[in-house]
Design a protein around this motif. Structure first.
Motif, mmCIF file in Angstrom:
data_model
loop_
_atom_site.group_PDB
_atom_site.id
_atom_site.type_symbol
_atom_site.label_atom_id
_atom_site.label_comp_id
_atom_site.label_asym_id
_atom_site.label_seq_id
_atom_site.Cartn_x
_atom_site.Cartn_y
_atom_site.Cartn_z
ATOM 1 N N ASP A 83 0.664 -0.973 -0.075
ATOM 2 C CA ASP A 83 0.407 0.060 0.141
ATOM 3 C C ASP A 83 0.879 1.147 0.087
ATOM 4 O OD1 ASP A 83 -2.273 -1.618 0.433
ATOM 5 O OD2 ASP A 83 -2.050 -1.235 2.508
ATOM 6 N N PRO A 115 -2.385 -0.975 -9.231
ATOM 7 C CA PRO A 115 -0.630 -0.708 -10.339
ATOM 8 C C PRO A 115 -0.768 -0.476 -11.504
ATOM 9 C CG PRO A 115 -0.955 -2.448 -8.755
ATOM 10 C CD PRO A 115 -2.480 -2.593 -8.197
ATOM 11 N N ASN A 202 -3.706 -1.100 -2.099
ATOM 12 C CA ASN A 202 -3.806 -1.687 -3.327
ATOM 13 C C ASN A 202 -4.852 -2.694 -3.092
ATOM 14 O OD1 ASN A 202 -2.349 -3.737 -5.334
ATOM 15 N ND2 ASN A 202 -0.746 -2.697 -4.606
#
Length: 333
Positions: A83, A115, A202
């Motif tokens: 993260d 990402p 993430n």
């Protein structure tokens, strides 16, 4: 930050966290069990705000306790090693030292991201109603299926008390228990919004429905449960919440505990029972009959015990473990 990823895959998370701590006069604790020599060589002594623990315990729960156990500040935030966290210099931060005792912490602006892509979901809210049950209901409305608010800044004492109880007493210690842990935090105290902090989560493991199913299945099987978890996962959530709020040292008055047990906790157990009754295929007739009986029970403690009996139909042995779990909470052991 309990860290298991190698240097390349954790570098961005640690870099942003170091920069955040340098900007905020905070400390970053990284408990690293990756055994990556390049990672250890790079980060040890890299910054005065970084407390780097190499050769940390291999087991995930032990590594989490290693990171948390090194905290010496009155507030903490647990961060994943994939993260990111940032400080917005254009916004005045919430003064944690001036935060009222009825607040458990502050919530950053949270962004879920993939990402290589921009944010896929952004949330900014607080939970500031006086009534604990109403705060929980607000969270269910605001969260929109995302529990990223779990990555908030909490008072260290209540966060550690509940986390240690969970890791030492929970029947499974499953990684899927973050929702019910968050629920328990929100009823302990209010949560103030702090838009000066941006926490980027993430969301790779939630990128597609197939990936979500695979991630969930892996977490339940790792906890010793069965592939039928979709049927009973909501029931576990309700039972866990009931236990968490029933703790002797939960920081709630007896009146508040009783109100939550008869209100929100019973409602969550009922949601779990409803899920089972909506998915009858493959469930033993005995399990369905027990679920119907539990659904109609009005006494909160009996509903809990009846819910444990239903769970036993899916995972033999869990009923006794959940009874012991509640006893440990009530006794404070």
């Amino acid at each position: 930050m309990p860290s298991n990823r190698d240097f390349a895959n954790s570098r961005r998370a640690i870099e942003t966290a170091v920069a955040f701590c340098e900007a905020r006069d905070a400390v970053l604790i990284v408990s690293d069990n990756s055994r990556d020599a390049e990672k250890a060589a790079y980060w040890q002594g890299r910054s005065p705000v970084l407390h780097y623990i190499p050769e940390a315990p291999i087991a995930a729960t032990d590594n989490q306790l290693s990171a948390l156990g090194a905290a010496r500040t009155p507030f903490l935030l647990q961060i994943g090693d994939d993260d990111e966290i940032f400080s917005n210099p254009e916004v005045v931060p919430v003064d944690l030292g001036a935060l009222g005792d009825d607040y458990i912490g502050v919530k950053p602006v949270t962004e879920m991201f993939l990402p290589g892509m921009g944010p896929v979901r952004r949330q900014e809210f607080g939970l500031e109603k006086d009534d604990p049950g109403l705060r929980l209901r607000d969270y269910l409305a605001y969260s929109d299926g995302s529990n990223v608010a779990y990555y908030s800044i909490f008072r260290t004492a209540p966060f550690m008390d509940l986390t240690r109880f969970f890791l030492s007493r929970h029947p499974t210690r499953g990684g899927f228990c973050d929702w019910q842990l968050a629920f328990a935090f929100w009823v302990i105290g209010k949560l103030k919004s702090d838009p000066s902090i941006i926490y980027r989560y993430n969301a790779s493991q939630w990128s597609t429905e197939e990936v979500v199913r695979e991630s969930a299945l892996k977490s339940y099987l790792a906890a010793g449960l069965t592939a039928e978890f979709q049927k009973y996962k909501s029931l576990i959530r309700g039972l866990d919440f009931y236990v968490f709020i029933s703790r002797k040292n939960a920081g709630l008055t007896a009146e508040a505990i009783t109100k939550l047990q008869n209100g929100e906790a019973s409602d969550l157990i009922d949601l779990g029972l409803d899920q089972i009754l909506r998915m009858p295929d493959g469930t033993p007739d005995t399990g369905l009959a027990l679920a119907r009986k539990a659904r109609g029970e009005r006494n909160a403690s009996v509903k809990y015990l009846s819910g444990c009996a239903v769970l036993e139909q899916f995972v033999p042995g869990l009923q006794l473990k959940y009874v012991s779990f509640l006893k440990a909470a009530i006794s404070g052991t």
